[in-house]
Design a protein around this motif. Structure first.
Motif, PDB file in Angstrom:
ATOM      1  N   LYS A  20       0.835  -1.191   0.000  1.00 52.68           N
ATOM      2  CA  LYS A  20       0.000   0.000   0.000  1.00 52.68           C
ATOM      3  C   LYS A  20       0.873   1.245   0.000  1.00 52.68           C
ATOM      4  CE  LYS A  20      -1.878  -1.181   3.884  1.00 52.68           C
ATOM      5  NZ  LYS A  20      -1.183  -2.457   4.092  1.00 52.68           N
ATOM      6  N   ALA A  21       0.255   2.378  -0.297  1.00 53.40           N
ATOM      7  CA  ALA A  21       1.003   3.638  -0.327  1.00 53.40           C
ATOM      8  C   ALA A  21       1.682   3.913   1.004  1.00 53.40           C
ATOM      9  CB  ALA A  21       0.070   4.789  -0.701  1.00 53.40           C
ATOM     10  N   SER A  22       1.041   3.501   2.090  1.00 56.65           N
ATOM     11  CA  SER A  22       1.592   3.753   3.418  1.00 56.65           C
ATOM     12  C   SER A  22       2.857   2.935   3.694  1.00 56.65           C
ATOM     13  CB  SER A  22       0.536   3.438   4.489  1.00 56.65           C
ATOM     14  OG  SER A  22       0.088   2.090   4.372  1.00 56.65           O
ATOM     15  N   ASP A  23       3.153   1.965   2.823  1.00 54.44           N
ATOM     16  CA  ASP A  23       4.366   1.153   2.994  1.00 54.44           C
ATOM     17  C   ASP A  23       5.598   1.834   2.419  1.00 54.44           C
ATOM     18  OD1 ASP A  23       3.021  -1.036   4.193  1.00 54.44           O
ATOM     19  OD2 ASP A  23       2.296  -1.670   2.218  1.00 54.44           O
ATOM     20  N   GLU A  82       7.989   5.499   1.455  1.00 57.93           N
ATOM     21  CA  GLU A  82       8.331   6.908   1.636  1.00 57.93           C
ATOM     22  C   GLU A  82       8.880   7.405   0.310  1.00 57.93           C
ATOM     23  OE1 GLU A  82      11.580   7.812   4.226  1.00 57.93           O
ATOM     24  OE2 GLU A  82      10.929   9.895   4.523  1.00 57.93           O
ATOM     25  N   THR A 123       4.280  13.860  -0.346  1.00 60.02           N
ATOM     26  CA  THR A 123       3.055  13.119  -0.063  1.00 60.02           C
ATOM     27  C   THR A 123       2.613  12.373  -1.313  1.00 60.02           C
ATOM     28  OG1 THR A 123       2.339  14.765   1.555  1.00 60.02           O
ATOM     29  CG2 THR A 123       0.644  13.299   0.653  1.00 60.02           C
ATOM     30  N   THR A 138       0.074  11.199  -3.669  1.00 63.90           N
ATOM     31  CA  THR A 138      -1.307  11.571  -3.958  1.00 63.90           C
ATOM     32  C   THR A 138      -1.982  10.598  -4.921  1.00 63.90           C
ATOM     33  OG1 THR A 138      -0.541  13.030  -5.733  1.00 63.90           O
ATOM     34  CG2 THR A 138      -0.849  14.002  -3.550  1.00 63.90           C
ATOM     35  N   ALA A 148       3.527   5.422  -8.238  1.00 62.59           N
ATOM     36  CA  ALA A 148       3.208   6.396  -7.198  1.00 62.59           C
ATOM     37  C   ALA A 148       3.278   7.794  -7.802  1.00 62.59           C
ATOM     38  CB  ALA A 148       4.183   6.280  -6.025  1.00 62.59           C
TER      39      ALA A 148
END
Length: 323
Positions: A51-54, A56, A65, A67, A307
């Motif tokens: 997921k995106a949260s995995d 940086e 960030t 998006t 991303a």
């Protein structure tokens, strides 16, 4: 995590029509999005379902960030994909039997609803036979034109890299990779691109894989280099090996020529890792091998993550390379 490409694009200015009988206010809207395409590998396997949260995401060392995010074997991909087919028109390649439109239709187009294919072929010149398409008839026409001697298509300029030499005629592999990548990149910016090259690897210029790799990296186009006929080159090296013991002045000529060809093929295969793609060293072209090859390319596309982020609006950010 391996970052494979970085591309930026701008939306056009939006101008509203004038109001009647009065000065019209003009509204300008600008949208900027940069996308990073990459794979995640661990112990020789791609890692999926992240997921995106995995992640940086850093732009020039600064956190950004995320998006927009998708990929990792997701079936509902929204970012279009262009598979650039670049085909060496040498007889040993064209006659190998890999120009089978039904195989591409079955393995690539049906397997990836968001993919299109463009077709280029080269000798010492480069021609585009099909712009990005999902039409099997257009692919068949492009392949037929290439097999018939390369008539038709649109000529794409090629040129030697600095300090490289080459005569008219022959096989300009790396020059064609550069030109095809540049031509494809003229299309929409919000497209993930990769290039599949079919060649014997025997360039007739002094250029090398390292000459083409930087541009492909800059444009975010990984190259999947397919070597055809490599087994014959290796057999020639082995066949000429015993002659090195002879004292005849021409005894080592055959070995030297064979080893020179082997060095060229090995350099050609470096296009894969140098650009974030892969090398494919095929002993021959069969229907089964073509299916497995295309399945591998489709797997690469499916396991790609993309991303997106909005870059810094500071002056000078737009249109320059980022890391």
């Amino acid at each position: 995590m391996l970052f494979r490409s970085l591309s930026s694009f701008l939306a056009a200015l939006v101008l509203f029509p004038p109001l009647a009988a009065q000065d019209a206010p003009v509204f300008r809207a600008e949208t900027r999005l940069s996308t990073v395409a990459f794979h995640v590998g661990q112990k020789g396997f791609y890692v999926e379902k992240l997921k995106a949260s995995d992640f940086e995401l850093l732009e020039d060392g600064k956190p950004r960030t995320i998006t927009f995010f998708e990929g990792g074997d997701a079936r509902d991909r929204t970012v279009p994909v262009e598979l650039i087919l670049l085909i060496d028109r040498s007889g040993s390649v064209v006659n190998a039997g890999m120009l089978q439109p039904l195989v591409f239709q079955d393995r690539v187009i049906r397997g990836l609803p968001n993919v299109s294919l463009s077709v280029y072929a080269f000798t010492s010149n480069l021609r585009r036979y099909a712009s990005p398409t999902r039409d099997s008839a257009a692919l068949a026409a492009a392949f037929d034109a290439i097999k018939a001697g390369g008539q038709g298509g649109e000529s794409i300029p090629v040129e030697l890299p600095p300090k490289r030499k080459g005569e008219k005629g022959g096989t300009w592999i790396y020059e064609s990779v550069i030109a095809a990548a540049r031509d494809a990149a003229k299309g929409p910016a919000s497209v993930s691109r990769l290039m599949l090259v079919f060649s014997d690897g025997l360039s007739t210029t002094t250029s090398a894989a390292g000459d083409a790799a930087p541009l492909c990296q800059e444009l975010g186009i990984p190259v999947y280099a397919v070597a055809l006929g490599h087994a014959k080159v290796l057999a020639s090296v082995a066949r000429n090996q015993p002659r090195t013991a002879s004292k005849h002045p021409k005894a080592g000529t055959g070995l030297a020529n064979a080893e020179a060809k082997e060095a060229k093929v090995e350099d050609y295969l470096k296009l894969g890792p140098l650009t974030g793609g892969m090398p494919f060293d095929l002993p021959e072209i069969t229907l089964d091998l073509m299916q497995k090859l295309l399945d591998g390319v489709v797997g690469e596309i499916r396991t790609e993550y993309i991303a997106g982020f909005v870059p810094d609006s500071s002056e000078g950010q737009i249109g320059r390379a980022h890391v």
